[in-house]
Design an enzyme around this catalytic site. Sequence first.
Site, mmCIF file in Angstrom:
data_model
loop_
_atom_site.group_PDB
_atom_site.id
_atom_site.type_symbol
_atom_site.label_atom_id
_atom_site.label_comp_id
_atom_site.label_asym_id
_atom_site.label_seq_id
_atom_site.Cartn_x
_atom_site.Cartn_y
_atom_site.Cartn_z
ATOM 1 N N GLU B 71 -45.715 -88.229 -102.613
ATOM 2 C CA GLU B 71 -45.900 -87.003 -103.398
ATOM 3 C C GLU B 71 -44.874 -85.949 -103.001
ATOM 4 O O GLU B 71 -44.638 -85.700 -101.812
ATOM 5 C CB GLU B 71 -47.295 -86.402 -103.185
ATOM 6 C CG GLU B 71 -47.472 -85.128 -104.010
ATOM 7 C CD GLU B 71 -48.700 -84.288 -103.664
ATOM 8 O OE1 GLU B 71 -49.462 -84.682 -102.763
ATOM 9 O OE2 GLU B 71 -48.874 -83.235 -104.305
ATOM 10 N N ASP B 136 -45.632 -77.562 -87.266
ATOM 11 C CA ASP B 136 -45.044 -76.346 -87.819
ATOM 12 C C ASP B 136 -45.206 -75.238 -86.793
ATOM 13 O O ASP B 136 -46.324 -74.902 -86.409
ATOM 14 C CB ASP B 136 -45.787 -75.981 -89.111
ATOM 15 C CG ASP B 136 -45.257 -74.713 -89.758
ATOM 16 O OD1 ASP B 136 -45.694 -74.407 -90.877
ATOM 17 O OD2 ASP B 136 -44.401 -74.026 -89.162
ATOM 18 N N ILE B 137 -44.087 -74.701 -86.322
ATOM 19 C CA ILE B 137 -44.159 -73.607 -85.355
ATOM 20 C C ILE B 137 -43.570 -72.369 -85.988
ATOM 21 O O ILE B 137 -42.435 -72.369 -86.451
ATOM 22 C CB ILE B 137 -43.361 -73.948 -84.094
ATOM 23 C CG1 ILE B 137 -43.680 -75.371 -83.723
ATOM 24 C CG2 ILE B 137 -43.711 -72.978 -82.988
ATOM 25 C CD1 ILE B 137 -43.641 -75.685 -82.330
ATOM 26 N N ASP B 138 -44.378 -71.339 -86.025
ATOM 27 C CA ASP B 138 -44.048 -70.146 -86.785
ATOM 28 C C ASP B 138 -43.997 -68.955 -85.842
ATOM 29 O O ASP B 138 -44.936 -68.718 -85.087
ATOM 30 C CB ASP B 138 -45.161 -69.968 -87.822
ATOM 31 C CG ASP B 138 -44.814 -68.938 -88.854
ATOM 32 O OD1 ASP B 138 -44.176 -67.931 -88.506
ATOM 33 O OD2 ASP B 138 -45.189 -69.139 -90.012
ATOM 34 N N GLY B 191 -39.145 -70.152 -88.213
ATOM 35 C CA GLY B 191 -39.745 -71.184 -87.385
ATOM 36 C C GLY B 191 -39.047 -72.518 -87.494
ATOM 37 O O GLY B 191 -37.959 -72.642 -88.056
ATOM 38 N N HIS B 193 -39.875 -76.968 -87.898
ATOM 39 C CA HIS B 193 -40.802 -78.044 -88.186
ATOM 40 C C HIS B 193 -40.353 -79.277 -87.444
ATOM 41 O O HIS B 193 -39.168 -79.465 -87.189
ATOM 42 C CB HIS B 193 -40.829 -78.370 -89.684
ATOM 43 C CG HIS B 193 -41.211 -77.211 -90.543
ATOM 44 N ND1 HIS B 193 -40.810 -77.093 -91.858
ATOM 45 C CD2 HIS B 193 -41.952 -76.116 -90.287
ATOM 46 C CE1 HIS B 193 -41.298 -75.975 -92.366
ATOM 47 N NE2 HIS B 193 -41.989 -75.366 -91.435
ATOM 48 N N ASP B 330 -49.640 -74.731 -85.592
ATOM 49 C CA ASP B 330 -50.602 -74.523 -86.669
ATOM 50 C C ASP B 330 -51.313 -75.854 -86.877
ATOM 51 O O ASP B 330 -50.788 -76.761 -87.513
ATOM 52 C CB ASP B 330 -49.863 -74.103 -87.940
ATOM 53 C CG ASP B 330 -50.825 -73.774 -89.069
ATOM 54 O OD1 ASP B 330 -50.387 -73.227 -90.081
ATOM 55 O OD2 ASP B 330 -52.031 -74.082 -88.933
ATOM 56 N N LYS B 342 -42.709 -78.178 -96.174
ATOM 57 C CA LYS B 342 -41.379 -77.895 -96.709
ATOM 58 C C LYS B 342 -40.401 -78.999 -96.372
ATOM 59 O O LYS B 342 -40.320 -79.450 -95.241
ATOM 60 C CB LYS B 342 -40.907 -76.594 -96.070
ATOM 61 C CG LYS B 342 -39.624 -76.051 -96.615
ATOM 62 C CD LYS B 342 -39.575 -74.565 -96.303
ATOM 63 C CE LYS B 342 -38.479 -73.900 -97.075
ATOM 64 N NZ LYS B 342 -37.221 -73.902 -96.362
#
Lengths: 513, 451
Positions: B71, B136-138, B191, B193, B330, B342
Amino acid sequence: MQFGGRKKKISINPQSELYGQQLQFYGQPPLENISLSEFETFAVERLKLLKTVENLGVSHVKLTDSYRGKLQSQLKTLNFPYRPDADDKKSQSGPTEYEKRRKDHISHFILRLAYCQTEDLRRWFIQQEVDLFRFRFIDLFPKQQLAFLHKNNLHYDTISSEEKTELKDQLINSSFGISGIKVMEHEFYKVPFQDALDLVRLRKVYLKQGYAYIPHQDIVTIVLNDFRTRLSKALALTARSLPAVHSDERLQPLLNHLSHAYVGQDYSIQKNVGKISLDQIDSLSGKSFPLCMRQLHQSLRENHHLRHGGRMQYGLFLKGIGLSLEQALQFWKMEFIRGKVDADKFDKAYAYSIRHMFGKEGKRTDYTPYSCMKVILSNPPSQGDHHGCPFRHSDPELLKQKLQVYKVSPSGINQILELVKGMHYQLACQKYFELTHNIEDSSFSLNHPNQYFLESQKLLGGGKDIKREMDAPQRSQENSASKGSTGTQEVAANTSQHLAEMTEDLESFFQEA
Amino acid sequence: MCDLNGLQLLLPNDYMSHEPLFIGVTSAFYYDPASLPDLLPLYYRRLFPFSQYYRWLSYGGVQKNYFQNREFSFTLKDDIYVRYQSFSTQNELEKEMQKMNPYKIDVGAVYSHRPSQHNTVKSGTFQALEKELVFDIDMTDYDDVRSCCSAADICSKCWTLMTIAIRILDRALQDDFGFQHRLWVYSGRRGVHCWVCDEAARKLSVAARSAVTEYLSLVKGGDETIKKVVLTEPIHPFISKSLEVVKEYFSRYALHDQDLMGSKESVEKVLALVPEDARSYLQQEFEKEKKPEKRWKLIKEEALRKQSTAKKGQYFENEIMLQYCYPRLDANVSKGVNHLLKSPFSVHPKTGRISVPIDVSELDKFDPFSVPTISLICEELDRPRPGEEKEKLEDAKEKADEKDAIEKRKSRDYKRTSLAKYIKYFDQFLDGMARSWKGERLRNSDLQKEF
């Protein structure tokens, strides 16, 4: 799995291999002929065993000496495999070890048939089988445990001493309660991390290159999870092949009875419809209702209203004790009218939901009365609610006051509060039963409010009705049998006769302490 | 190129240094989101590395329909969001993207059926089967512990947090979990990924993903929690190793760049993490001692003193370091098999930056502000290059093999932009994985007895 007809013929050899070990994962179904009577006996005896497992699990801390002693003696009595004590030199005057293991194997698979059909049944069966397995696995010698793991293709290898020395510091720092000495003395297993998720999640194990290094003491958890997962999958598969089995007329009644005789009893089949009249309810609530329902009834009488959670819990309970839809509508309407609701509003707003409860509206699900588990675990009451389990949801002080009002003795109240503190809510309710009925031992394992009601009625002699229900099948068989021969039982032909006997057998067992 | 306060100036090849330099500010130097509708078509037609992208998501063709059942979701102009996009071939993917010109591209799971046909499938049977393990690090999750920026802003000072995060997590994913193929990608704004592409990772269940994530999580608690890291004995090797990394950067990052021990406000926050008795002692000492390094030393000494006496609260020095520096994940992104994330080489609409892979071997040199923007690389496309005339002639000769020519032209296209080195790195990453695919294909063909 091929159970239909039980006419499979297969050569005899693989069996001895199959029963080479005392404990098994029940991966392969039995493939042999078996007589109907053996089929029934095995099933009933395993059910007794699992029932013992459940009772002990509730009343004892698992794996203490008293727990183990009692379970061992039950295994012995019922002729299931158990590890003989060192000084148990009894000669083989009973069934052989082989026969015991065979019974273990076959009875497990029979009960799978009976317990695969609904979520509740599956959950109960899995829980008891896991507990039994845990007990038996821990009882094995370490060498036997390792052999068991390998035989069942569990990729749990022990690590060498060299590796242990190399990883010593990491191993000490990863697992709780492991000292330098313990590392060298005890076995460590190398397991793919996906098979040890509970330990990984809490970072209680050393990880290297995708493998978890698990000390022996923790391997049991892993094996149990594996067993549970396998059994769960197998039951789902079994459920799909069930129609074939049900078409066998000899097996169907037995399997149905097995699953209903015990935990599957969901009280949705109303036995005594219309036998209770509305004016009996007040007195019944004091005598035979469990505390939760007594409380709901009282709130209803006092406030002339109950909120949705309370209406569901109490309404379904009333259905379970035998109220008909008409009676229920009358009952609720009469009470609500005394409050702020007028007849019209009742018909518009509340009648629908009562009919819904009886499966007469909407998707026509005939809702089943809530079990204790459901009452305790779901939908906790908030301000203004009266549903839930008072032992679980009431403040202990309030609970104490309530019990005083209901004239429970101070020592009795203390016993109940102790059980509540230990979070044994159903045992607390059972104690309440014992105290209000003036008996020492309730002799049943409480898990449903309607069960409480039935047991209470039985005790108080109102059980005449219920007993008659149980005798009825037997009488009808006698009638049909008398039409033919006069008294000789035709074992193979008349399964329902067996059914009645077995019913008695089971019921009498349930009445033992 | 010369660097003028962070602005990169591209000088013409024939620029003579004695000539006055006229600096024309064009869109290459700063990115204007309004130009996206013009730049995206160019990007998708000439720069987006479709063949590498397809090579990645096909995973060597080992599993049938792996690419076809994947997808994608697109965010189009005016924030129109479309899910369950799927494509049969690389060509179809290209055509669709060139037609739709998505502002954002997300990659989801590989499903049991083609996502674009999910409505035709019997309800309950359409299921997400596999997906890379992702993280995911933001930077916004660190707002309570960074003083230089907040919210969507980042700067070179706080970027160190991402460096630390990548070092710690990458080591653990490799050494502890045995994952070999990890792709770190700059998210385009604030961030990073991580895409773990090993077969074992793609096949992980929800429970397994959740367990891995919890294993990797040390900072717990929201706004209401003051002390977010609590260590108890025994200290797991994972924590010790992570602390080693943090310690490498702590002095420069926390004491110097973030001035942790400098301002009164900051010191108070730090001391709130220290047990009460030690706190009053340190507050006193800090009246006298003002130097950050010395102050931190006092904290360390106090921690050491406590370790030999009391049982509780003896690791507060380490706890502080971890609370200020340890990666914050997260969890929801990592746990779901069907979560959309993303895509690498996607554009960030607000900053214009391309989500480029990060070369972990050069991690300390990575600078998010020098990541190319879409406007930059489009501009670089149009600039003539030496030797290009010759290439154009060769092109004409090879007209026979049209597809190859297109590919070659495309590769020459991105090669003249700043995107080149990132695509090259991505190629190397894919080469690394390809070795394992080859083995799989051989195994499978053996099983099927194909020769």
